[in-house]
Design a protein around this motif. Structure first.
Motif, PDB file in Angstrom:
ATOM      1  N   PRO A   8       6.995 -20.235  49.765  1.00  0.00           N
ATOM      2  CA  PRO A   8       8.225 -19.448  49.655  1.00  0.00           C
ATOM      3  C   PRO A   8       7.926 -17.954  49.632  1.00  0.00           C
ATOM      4  O   PRO A   8       6.877 -17.527  49.144  1.00  0.00           O
ATOM      5  N   SER A   9       8.832 -17.169  50.158  1.00  0.00           N
ATOM      6  CA  SER A   9       8.678 -15.722  50.121  1.00  0.00           C
ATOM      7  C   SER A   9       8.820 -15.222  48.695  1.00  0.00           C
ATOM      8  O   SER A   9       9.673 -15.706  47.948  1.00  0.00           O
ATOM      9  N   PRO A  10       8.006 -14.233  48.297  1.00  0.00           N
ATOM     10  CA  PRO A  10       8.192 -13.636  46.969  1.00  0.00           C
ATOM     11  C   PRO A  10       9.397 -12.691  46.920  1.00  0.00           C
ATOM     12  O   PRO A  10       9.758 -12.200  45.846  1.00  0.00           O
ATOM     13  N   ILE A  11      10.007 -12.440  48.074  1.00  0.00           N
ATOM     14  CA  ILE A  11      11.128 -11.493  48.120  1.00  0.00           C
ATOM     15  C   ILE A  11      12.428 -12.203  47.751  1.00  0.00           C
ATOM     16  O   ILE A  11      12.700 -13.305  48.222  1.00  0.00           O
ATOM     17  N   ALA A  12      13.208 -11.561  46.891  1.00  0.00           N
ATOM     18  CA  ALA A  12      14.538 -12.075  46.536  1.00  0.00           C
ATOM     19  C   ALA A  12      15.588 -11.050  46.963  1.00  0.00           C
ATOM     20  O   ALA A  12      15.440  -9.853  46.709  1.00  0.00           O
TER      21      ALA A  12
END
Ligand code: ZN
Length: 346
Positions: A8-12
């Motif tokens: 999963p991307s660490p970006i939210a």
């Protein structure tokens, strides 16, 4: 699919891409560092949505020293209203936000060049993480993608919108139609020196309608080039059926770049003197610039010549040049319906 791409991307995102209305928010990327132990990069973005029409993804600041995109998109983000549109507009004014904040082409954190790093990595460097998020979370939302570039500190261009030759002729035709709709003073079938890792390539590989631009350069933006960006964005949103209205049409000169002879490349460094102006017509073999060896006076100069008949569509901007720099880019004017070469994958 390897394991890395499933991470999963660490970006939210602080916005809900499915919600109607105008949302100004950020892409939050955790970035622990000396001056902020539990800090994050906060990359601005805006989502404007009404109903269930097409989605346009509008990006600037892919390179941090190019300003027409960020200016036109920060302005659009503050002025576009949900009632003005049918569908969705995702506005990311400064893709490589760390680079944009310090005014450099590449990121000061990891030297990442956003337009050479796609598809990125969720477990990679900061620039790779941003690219991965765009690749897996923003591009899939889009029907139409516009990425606004200019020459940055080391190049300047006549203002042009660009499309590429693609293996899928129907997709290429949609991209060319969108390029024409943007209606920059020049429209270019662009030959990339190396398309690997480009955002363009990532969007095109997903089958998106993709338009790029080069609108000026020199590490600044001018009123007339900002106006090209602003007008082009509106024209493109009308073309996509997202915004209602009549596109503002002006003459656009169609240029082709048939091969590598369009690029004039420095084979020695020194002090550059241009013989021709940006936008000038040149003949094959005509001198375009000379480079002085500055190690001493009285030395031979290197003369550089146009490899084709055409128009100087781009040129080196600083007064000093290094070996390997692009000195000039020659575009070949063609009739509006003149792109008849068989398609090939770049
Ligand atoms: Zn750029």
């Amino acid at each position: 699919m390897n394991a890395v791409s499933l991470r999963p991307s660490p970006i939210a995102a602080s916005v809900d891409f499915d919600r109607d209305g105008v949302q100004h928010g950020h892409l939050k990327l955790p970035y622990s560092r000396d001056d902020s132990a539990w800090g994050a990069l906060m990359i601005p973005l805006t989502v404007v949505k009404r109903g269930s029409g097409p989605t346009a993804l509008l990006t600037g600041g892919n390179h941090g020293d190019e300003y027409e995109g960020p200016i036109a998109l920060f302005d659009l983000a503050r002025t576009l209203r949900a009632e003005d549109i049918a569908g969705r507009v995702v506005i990311l004014p400064a893709m490589n936000y760390p680079a944009f904040r310090v005014g450099t082409r590449t990121s000061p954190i990891d030297k990442g060049n956003m337009n050479r790093i796609f598809p990125g990595r969720a477990d990679g460097t900061v620039t790779e993480k941003i690219a991965d998020y765009i690749e897996r979370h923003l591009l899939p939302l889009a029907d139409l993608v516009l990425d606004i570039h200019s020459g940055g500190k080391t190049l300047e261009f006549v203002p042009f919108a660009a499309a590429h030759l693609l293996a899928d002729e129907a997709q290429q035709a949609r991209c060319v139609a969108a390029m024409a709709a943007f209606n920059a003073p020049y429209s270019v079938m662009l030959l990339e020196l190396d398309a690997v890792g480009m955002y363009d390539t990532a969007a095109e590989a997903m089958g998106k309608v993709f338009v790029s631009t080069e609108l000026g350069g020199g590490g600044t933006a001018r009123p007339e080039t900002i106006a090209v960006a602003t007008r082009g964005i509106r024209n493109l949103l009308i073309h996509a059926g997202i915004v209602d209205g009549t596109p503002e049409r002006r003459p656009s000169i169609r240029l082709d770049m048939p091969d590598g002879a369009c690029y004039v490349t420095a084979t020695q460094g020194g002090l550059i003197e241009f013989h021709v102006a940006l936008g000038a017509a040149v003949r094959r073999g005509e001198p375009v610039a000379r480079v002085y060896d500055v190690e001493g006076t009285g030395r031979a100069v290197a003369e550089y010549h146009a490899g084709r008949d055409g128009v100087v569509a781009g040129r080196h901007f600083p007064g000093l040049v290094q070996t390997g720099d692009t000195i000039a880019v020659i575009g070949v004017p063609i009739a509006d319906r003149g792109i008849v070469r068989p398609s090939r994958r770049r």
